[in-house]
Design a protein around this motif. Structure first.
Motif, PDB file in Angstrom:
ATOM      1  N   GLY A   1      41.623 -25.545 -10.914  1.00  0.00           N
ATOM      2  CA  GLY A   1      40.462 -26.152 -10.264  1.00  0.00           C
ATOM      3  C   GLY A   1      39.182 -25.370 -10.442  1.00  0.00           C
ATOM      4  O   GLY A   1      38.089 -25.907 -10.229  1.00  0.00           O
ATOM      5  N   PHE A   2      39.270 -24.084 -10.831  1.00  0.00           N
ATOM      6  CA  PHE A   2      38.080 -23.248 -11.010  1.00  0.00           C
ATOM      7  C   PHE A   2      37.721 -23.138 -12.491  1.00  0.00           C
ATOM      8  O   PHE A   2      38.597 -23.112 -13.361  1.00  0.00           O
ATOM      9  CB  PHE A   2      38.304 -21.852 -10.437  1.00  0.00           C
ATOM     10  N   SER A   3      36.424 -23.068 -12.748  1.00  0.00           N
ATOM     11  CA  SER A   3      35.951 -22.967 -14.125  1.00  0.00           C
ATOM     12  C   SER A   3      35.814 -21.513 -14.545  1.00  0.00           C
ATOM     13  O   SER A   3      35.163 -20.720 -13.858  1.00  0.00           O
ATOM     14  CB  SER A   3      34.599 -23.664 -14.274  1.00  0.00           C
ATOM     15  N   TYR A   4      36.410 -21.168 -15.676  1.00  0.00           N
ATOM     16  CA  TYR A   4      36.234 -19.854 -16.266  1.00  0.00           C
ATOM     17  C   TYR A   4      35.437 -19.963 -17.569  1.00  0.00           C
ATOM     18  O   TYR A   4      35.610 -19.159 -18.496  1.00  0.00           O
ATOM     19  CB  TYR A   4      37.582 -19.160 -16.473  1.00  0.00           C
ATOM     20  N   GLY A   5      34.542 -20.960 -17.632  1.00  0.00           N
ATOM     21  CA  GLY A   5      33.612 -21.028 -18.737  1.00  0.00           C
ATOM     22  C   GLY A   5      32.614 -19.883 -18.643  1.00  0.00           C
ATOM     23  O   GLY A   5      32.404 -19.300 -17.575  1.00  0.00           O
TER      24      GLY A   5
ATOM     25  N   ASP B   1      32.184 -15.568  -8.914  1.00  0.00           N
ATOM     26  CA  ASP B   1      31.865 -16.794  -8.172  1.00  0.00           C
ATOM     27  C   ASP B   1      32.011 -17.997  -9.098  1.00  0.00           C
ATOM     28  O   ASP B   1      31.040 -18.676  -9.422  1.00  0.00           O
ATOM     29  CB  ASP B   1      30.443 -16.717  -7.614  1.00  0.00           C
ATOM     30  N   PRO B   2      33.240 -18.281  -9.559  1.00  0.00           N
ATOM     31  CA  PRO B   2      33.419 -19.403 -10.493  1.00  0.00           C
ATOM     32  C   PRO B   2      33.160 -20.746  -9.814  1.00  0.00           C
ATOM     33  O   PRO B   2      33.377 -20.908  -8.612  1.00  0.00           O
ATOM     34  CB  PRO B   2      34.873 -19.269 -10.929  1.00  0.00           C
ATOM     35  N   LEU B   3      32.701 -21.675 -10.605  1.00  0.00           N
ATOM     36  CA  LEU B   3      32.449 -23.026 -10.121  1.00  0.00           C
ATOM     37  C   LEU B   3      33.775 -23.712  -9.809  1.00  0.00           C
ATOM     38  O   LEU B   3      34.712 -23.663 -10.611  1.00  0.00           O
ATOM     39  CB  LEU B   3      31.695 -23.813 -11.194  1.00  0.00           C
TER      40      LEU B   3
END
Length: 595
Positions: A118-122, A52-54
């Motif tokens: 567009g999605f964060s994989y931090g 569920d990436p931001l």
């Protein structure tokens, strides 16, 4: 995979399950860097059973990183055409900017796990992975199969490498190579490293010429100097490992402040300084010319530690000088006071230059009180309308003026400046002429309107801004509280003082007065704690915030205070996700209160 690899993979899978169920993890079954990342992921409360990436939406791709990386990525993407490998570029927070995949099946899988622009994989968003973990650790990182925290990534292998700007050293993003776990080879991280280095070199070619010249001078100095090296201009600061290891932030601030003054005054001789940490150093500041010799690209400092037993080759730092109503023992501040005193002793009229609120009038009053406590000091504000400069000689004749301070001289229009210059020449001819000080802001000396006036002032003394001697806050805060009427009743805790010392103080000591006045209105006795300070002192940001961002930052700070530093509880109070609050804390540079 061969049989040995399959066994190791099965052991790793069971180890991951043991970790997720809070059981003891057997030694040597998982790499230390991966175990540390798992622990961070658990602290971030990342879901291990789903992805569920931001989502942060379309990103601005018109940035230096993209301009430098695009040719590199395009060329490499052509080589990967038809191959089950994906080439990914992210921003420094792990948000995917571009993703190029040479294989349709892999591309569809990456879409399902939302490893797309567009999605964060931090790590805060999806836990242990090549992108987020590389950015968190600040070094090249590989994550294979079950080493991923989220189970939906277990059939992938990825190698991430942070990208640092070649001049500023600032982390600007990451490059990541992702493939199927079964296809992963030992060259994956080597290829990622090579790609990151190519992008770094491309960034160097796209850098501003002025930055390039400063960078080249910095590298040359590093090659021939084994000690501390710093390079700087108004926009960037570079320092070698020796500087990072040996100098704390306050020491760095003192050195940069000294160097700024040395460049402005054209000083080329070495200076010996005592830093706030107790270190004694010998400093040489070299100017780096810009495109033209008359332009300045910045300065390079060569710093050598002086051993306690080593005799000084230059005079020792000046002894502290007591001035009534003035505090501060930082070298820059002390030098300023001594320079002003030297001008007074020689009878030289002084132009006192500094940003608003730095204490120019306070210094002059303190010096007057030290030498002439019973004599008259007259302060005239040049910004006040209708000032009759011609009346000054008459007023001096009627009641002798020992020290005359003309404030805000930089605000004088050309006719008024010319009139004042004529009056001061007349005043100077008097045998009992007062000692005259004009105060002005930096750069005002170059104003044509003031050229005639400043001929009467052979000495310029520069008052350092508060950010160049923040260690003096330990003395300034009690003094200001005393002036506000809270002396002895209100003190400042070490934790609160630490936050004050991290601030930029654009308004200098004038801003300090305003801040402490507001604090004292809420806490009139006892000890000032971090929670008593305005929200902006709990954060360090690299850019000005707009009104909405300031409100958002303040709300996060207050909720963290209410939640005793618990980020998850603070997120619930704010009605936002835990990933969002972690990202905002990082973005605004917020320092959560200790739990």
């Amino acid at each position: 995979m061969d049989e040995t690899a399959l066994v190791a993979d099965d052991v790793l899978a069971r180890t991951r399950v043991r970790f997720l169920t809070a059981e003891a993890v057997p030694a040597d079954t998982v790499r230390p860097t991966i175990l540390a990342s798992w622990r961070r992921s658990r602290e971030f409360q990342v879901e291990a059973d789903r992805i569920d990436p931001l989502y942060l939406g379309d990103q601005n791709l018109d940035i230096p990183l993209m301009r430098g990386a695009e040719p590199v990525l395009h060329k490499l993407g052509e080589q990967f055409e038809g191959q089950p490998i994906s080439l990914i570029l992210t921003d420094p927070g792990g948000v995917v900017l571009t993703q190029r995949t040479g294989d349709a099946d892999l591309a569809r899988h990456l879409e399902r796990v939302e490893l797309v622009p567009g999605f964060s994989y931090g790590e805060q968003s999806v836990g242990t992975n090549g992108i987020g973990t590389a950015l968190e650790d600040g070094r090249p990182t590989t994550v294979f199969g079950h080493e991923h925290y989220a189970e939906h990534l277990e059939n992938l292998a990825c190698a991430g490498v942070p990208i640092h700007h070649p001049i500023s050293g600032k982390k600007v993003g990451a490059v990541d190579l992702t493939c199927w776990h079964k296809d992963a080879g030992g060259l994956l991280v080597a290829l990622a490293r090579s790609t990151a280095e190519q992008i770094r070199q491309a960034l160097l070619r796209h850098s501003d010429l002025r930055e390039m010249m400063l960078f080249q001078a910095y590298l040359q100095t590093c090659r021939r100097w084994t000690g501390i090296v710093l390079a700087f201009n108004e926009d960037i600061v570079m320092m070698n490992d020796r500087a990072r290891q040996l100098l704390d932030p306050a020491d760095q601030s003192v050195l940069l402040g000294h160097a700024t003054e040395a460049l402005a005054e054209g000083r080329r001789t070495p200076a010996t300084l005592s830093l706030s940490s107790g270190l004694r150093v010998r400093v040489l500041c070299r100017r780096v010319a810009g495109r033209r010799e008359s332009e300045t690209a910045g300065g390079v400092l060569s710093v050598k530690l002086i051993e306690a037993e080593e005799p000084l080759a230059v005079p020792t730092p000046m002894l502290p000088m007591y001035l009534p109503g003035v505090v501060g023992s930082a070298p820059l501040w002390q030098r300023c006071g001594h320079d002003l005193d030297r001008g007074h002793q020689r009878g030289e009229w002084v132009a006192l230059e500094g940003e608003p609120g730095t204490g120019k009038l306070t210094l002059t009053k303190g010096l007057h009180q030290r030498h002439h406590p019973a004599a008259r000091l007259l302060t005239v504000d040049a910004a006040a309308p209708g000032t009759d400069w011609a009346a000054l000689p008459r007023e001096h004749a009627e009641a002798p003026i020992r020290t005359l301070v003309i404030r805000h001289a930089d605000r004088l229009a050309a006719p008024a400046a010319t009139a004042l210059a004529a009056v001061l020449r007349t005043l100077r001819e008097d045998a009992s002429a007062p000692w005259v000080v004009v105060t002005l802001v930096p750069e005002a000396e170059t104003e044509p309107a003031l050229a005639e006036l400043l001929k009467s002032f052979p000495r310029t003394v520069r008052v350092p801004p508060l950010r160049h001697h923040v260690e003096d806050l330990a003395e300034l805060v009690p003094l200001v509280l005393s002036k506000l009427g809270y002396g002895g009743r209100l003190t400042c805790s070490a934790a609160a003082l630490h936050l004050l010392m991290r601030a930029e103080w654009p308004g200098n000591t004038g801003q300090l007065h305003q801040v402490l006045r507001k604090v004292a209105q809420r806490r009139r006795a006892g000890t000032i704690r971090p929670g008593d300070l305005p929200a902006e002192f709990h954060a360090v940001t690299r850019r000005p915030l707009n009104r909405f961002e300031s409100i958002e930052r303040d709300a996060i700070v207050r909720c963290l205070e209410d939640a005793d530093g618990n980020k998850v509880r603070a997120a619930k109070l704010l009605g936002i996700s835990r990933a969002t609050i972690y990202r905002k804390i990082h973005e605004y540079g917020i320092v959560p209160p200790a739990r």
